[in-house]
Design an enzyme around this catalytic site. Structure first.
Site, PDB file in Angstrom:
ATOM      1  N   HIS A  18       0.843  -1.199   0.000  1.00 29.38           N
ATOM      2  CA  HIS A  18       0.000   0.000   0.000  1.00 29.38           C
ATOM      3  C   HIS A  18       0.882   1.254   0.000  1.00 29.38           C
ATOM      4  O   HIS A  18       1.315   1.732   1.046  1.00 29.38           O
ATOM      5  CB  HIS A  18      -0.915  -0.025   1.236  1.00 29.38           C
ATOM      6  CG  HIS A  18      -1.967   1.043   1.246  1.00 29.38           C
ATOM      7  ND1 HIS A  18      -3.325   0.767   1.232  1.00 29.38           N
ATOM      8  CD2 HIS A  18      -1.876   2.388   1.288  1.00 29.38           C
ATOM      9  CE1 HIS A  18      -4.009   1.906   1.271  1.00 29.38           C
ATOM     10  NE2 HIS A  18      -3.143   2.918   1.308  1.00 29.38           N
ATOM     11  N   HIS A  20       1.131   4.978  -2.168  1.00 27.38           N
ATOM     12  CA  HIS A  20       0.619   5.882  -3.208  1.00 27.38           C
ATOM     13  C   HIS A  20       1.787   6.479  -3.970  1.00 27.38           C
ATOM     14  O   HIS A  20       2.709   7.042  -3.362  1.00 27.38           O
ATOM     15  CB  HIS A  20      -0.225   6.987  -2.578  1.00 27.38           C
ATOM     16  CG  HIS A  20      -1.465   6.474  -1.918  1.00 27.38           C
ATOM     17  ND1 HIS A  20      -2.681   6.440  -2.554  1.00 27.38           N
ATOM     18  CD2 HIS A  20      -1.663   5.934  -0.695  1.00 27.38           C
ATOM     19  CE1 HIS A  20      -3.588   5.917  -1.734  1.00 27.38           C
ATOM     20  NE2 HIS A  20      -2.989   5.597  -0.603  1.00 27.38           N
ATOM     21  N   HIS A 198      -9.782   1.669  -0.293  1.00 25.07           N
ATOM     22  CA  HIS A 198      -9.629   2.262   1.036  1.00 25.07           C
ATOM     23  C   HIS A 198     -10.979   2.200   1.760  1.00 25.07           C
ATOM     24  O   HIS A 198     -11.988   2.686   1.237  1.00 25.07           O
ATOM     25  CB  HIS A 198      -9.212   3.726   0.932  1.00 25.07           C
ATOM     26  CG  HIS A 198      -7.772   3.943   0.590  1.00 25.07           C
ATOM     27  ND1 HIS A 198      -7.209   3.485  -0.557  1.00 25.07           N
ATOM     28  CD2 HIS A 198      -6.779   4.576   1.274  1.00 25.07           C
ATOM     29  CE1 HIS A 198      -5.926   3.830  -0.577  1.00 25.07           C
ATOM     30  NE2 HIS A 198      -5.633   4.491   0.529  1.00 25.07           N
ATOM     31  N   GLU A 201     -10.822   3.414   7.309  1.00 26.64           N
ATOM     32  CA  GLU A 201      -9.783   4.316   7.817  1.00 26.64           C
ATOM     33  C   GLU A 201     -10.504   5.440   8.571  1.00 26.64           C
ATOM     34  O   GLU A 201     -10.192   5.717   9.727  1.00 26.64           O
ATOM     35  CB  GLU A 201      -8.943   4.872   6.655  1.00 26.64           C
ATOM     36  CG  GLU A 201      -7.850   5.863   7.065  1.00 26.64           C
ATOM     37  CD  GLU A 201      -7.181   6.574   5.871  1.00 26.64           C
ATOM     38  OE1 GLU A 201      -7.762   6.554   4.757  1.00 26.64           O
ATOM     39  OE2 GLU A 201      -6.102   7.162   6.052  1.00 26.64           O
ATOM     40  N   ASP A 279       1.933   3.896   3.151  1.00 25.15           N
ATOM     41  CA  ASP A 279       0.887   4.778   2.605  1.00 25.15           C
ATOM     42  C   ASP A 279       1.514   5.923   1.797  1.00 25.15           C
ATOM     43  O   ASP A 279       1.563   5.849   0.567  1.00 25.15           O
ATOM     44  CB  ASP A 279       0.006   5.306   3.745  1.00 25.15           C
ATOM     45  CG  ASP A 279      -1.431   5.590   3.347  1.00 25.15           C
ATOM     46  OD1 ASP A 279      -1.769   5.320   2.188  1.00 25.15           O
ATOM     47  OD2 ASP A 279      -2.203   6.078   4.198  1.00 25.15           O
ATOM     48  N   ASP A 280       1.939   6.973   2.468  1.00 27.31           N
ATOM     49  CA  ASP A 280       2.541   8.156   1.807  1.00 27.31           C
ATOM     50  C   ASP A 280       3.734   8.573   2.663  1.00 27.31           C
ATOM     51  O   ASP A 280       3.637   9.537   3.448  1.00 27.31           O
ATOM     52  CB  ASP A 280       1.521   9.300   1.760  1.00 27.31           C
ATOM     53  CG  ASP A 280       0.195   8.879   1.151  1.00 27.31           C
ATOM     54  OD1 ASP A 280       0.116   8.810  -0.081  1.00 27.31           O
ATOM     55  OD2 ASP A 280      -0.747   8.594   1.921  1.00 27.31           O
TER      56      ASP A 280
HETATM   57  N1  ADE Z   1      -4.567   9.023  -0.799  1.00 24.83           N
HETATM   58  C1  ADE Z   1      -3.328   9.044  -0.366  1.00 24.83           C
HETATM   59  N2  ADE Z   1      -3.256   8.634   0.910  1.00 24.83           N
HETATM   60  C2  ADE Z   1      -4.508   8.330   1.294  1.00 24.83           C
HETATM   61  C3  ADE Z   1      -5.084   7.845   2.490  1.00 24.83           C
HETATM   62  N3  ADE Z   1      -4.362   7.581   3.579  1.00 24.83           N
HETATM   63  N4  ADE Z   1      -6.407   7.664   2.511  1.00 24.83           N
HETATM   64  C4  ADE Z   1      -7.148   7.924   1.420  1.00 24.83           C
HETATM   65  N5  ADE Z   1      -6.649   8.369   0.283  1.00 24.83           N
HETATM   66  C5  ADE Z   1      -5.333   8.575   0.218  1.00 24.83           C
HETATM   67 ZN    ZN Z   2      -3.677   4.921   1.237  1.00 23.68          ZN
END
Ligand code: ADE
Ligand code: ZN
Length: 334
Positions: A18, A20, A198, A201, A279-280
């Site tokens: 996961h 992005h 997603h 969350e 994630d990011d």
């Molecule tokens: N796009 C990038 N990171 C995200 C996240 N944590 N939740 C939803 N969309 C995203």
């Molecule tokens: Zn994500």
């Protein structure tokens, strides 16, 4: 846990499901492109150079502002190299990344093919140079709406194969419903793609149930709030749905106040297939090494638990069987 064991754990080989693509862009990389293009992006950076945002919804808009300077297929190829260098430095041997046609040609299929070509070329070079394997998950953006998602799904269906192996959805979970995207998910499934979205969350367990029942996904991005309804937890176990858990992201964005309050250990103990991702990473000031170190320190996870988590990830990976076997061997011989 002693320093030596923590060091061994941080340096384990890893699979990450996961990630992005744009969200992995180092801030310096985005600043460099902005200055090449004379775009003023100063408002999205802190004085220390990190990304600046207040909360999740603001994060999404800063993310899109950063992405706006990625203009050409070559930009995305360069970004791919930068992402894979960082992942490889963290011991990642296999990664799957969410890539959005919306940011790569605005959903136009011809343009998408060009972006994808540049990304794949960079990924092939990284595999030869650094031994890291990447696969792409075409991703629609929830807050862009179901109509726009259909263009992303068409791009996914038309380029499905050994490299584009999945379809997913990110964006604002508080907008619309999972079922609004059923048409796009049906198109992707019919093209042979594996599915993730997603869910759980920001919204609760009902969102996770809806994702599994209406979109028929094999995996869920996050999904952690399933823990609030044990019937949903049992459903995940029964259907063998794997969670792409991103603990550092959840803590940084305030889904949980601290890692010790995060449900990953409860989910794992009950038998939910859980995996670990960033994630990011620059947005959440994390790396895969950091995630492993934090989980070892907080929950006492040892090498055997991380090995199991990586086997779970490769079982749920959206790749062909040859790739799966090759990566599993790499993870096991380490
Ligand atoms: N796009 C990038 N990171 C995200 C996240 N944590 N939740 C939803 N969309 C995203
Ligand atoms: Zn994500």
């Amino acid at each position: 846990m002693d320093e030596e064991q923590l060091h061994r754990i941080a340096n384990l080989p890893k699979a990450e499901l996961h990630l992005h693509f744009e969200g992995a862009a180092p801030p310096a990389f985005i600043r460099g492109l902005a200055s090449e293009r004379n775009v003023d992006l100063s408002s999205i950076f802190n004085p220390d150079g990190s990304y600046a945002y207040r909360d999740f919804v603001h994060f999404l808009s800063v993310y899109e502002a950063a992405t706006s300077v990625l203009k050409t297929p070559q930009d995305f190829g360069r970004l791919c190299t930068a992402i894979l260098e960082q992942a490889a430095e963290n011991g990642v041997v296999y990664a799957e990344s969410f890539i959005s046609p919306d940011f790569c040609g605005g959903g136009d299929l011809g343009a998408w093919r060009e972006y994808l070509h540049a990304i794949q070329e960079a990924a092939d070079r990284a595999e030869a140079d650094m031994g890291i394997t990447l696969r792409g998950i075409v991703t629609c953006i929830r807050h862009f709406g179901p109509e726009q998602a259909k263009s992303a799904a068409l791009c996914a269906a038309e380029t499905a194969g050994d490299w584009i192996t999945g379809f997913g959805m990110g964006g604002d979970e508080n907008k619309g419903n999972q079922r609004d995207f059923a048409y796009s998910y049906d198109m992707a499934r019919e093209a042979g793609l594996k599915l993730t979205t997603h869910a759980g969350e920001w919204r609760g367990p009902q969102e996770v149930r809806e994702a599994v029942e209406e979109l028929r996904v094999q995996r869920i991005g996050h999904g952690v709030r399933a823990i609030e309804d044990l019937a949903v937890v049992d459903m995940l176990i029964e259907r063998d749905v794997t969670l792409e858990v991103c603990p550092g992201s959840n803590v940084f964005l305030g889904v949980y106040p601290k890692l010790s309050a995060h449900p990953i250990e409860k989910l794992r103990e009950r038998g939910v297939p859980v995996t670990i991702s960033t994630d990011d990473p620059p947005f959440f000031h994390t790396t895969m090494k950091q995630e492993y170190t934090n989980l070892a320190q907080c929950f006492g996870w040892d090498e055997e638990i991380f090995a199991q988590v990586n086997r779970t990830a490769m079982k749920a990976a959206f790749c062909d069987e040859d790739t799966r076997a090759k990566v599993l061997k790499k993870l096991e011989t380490a």
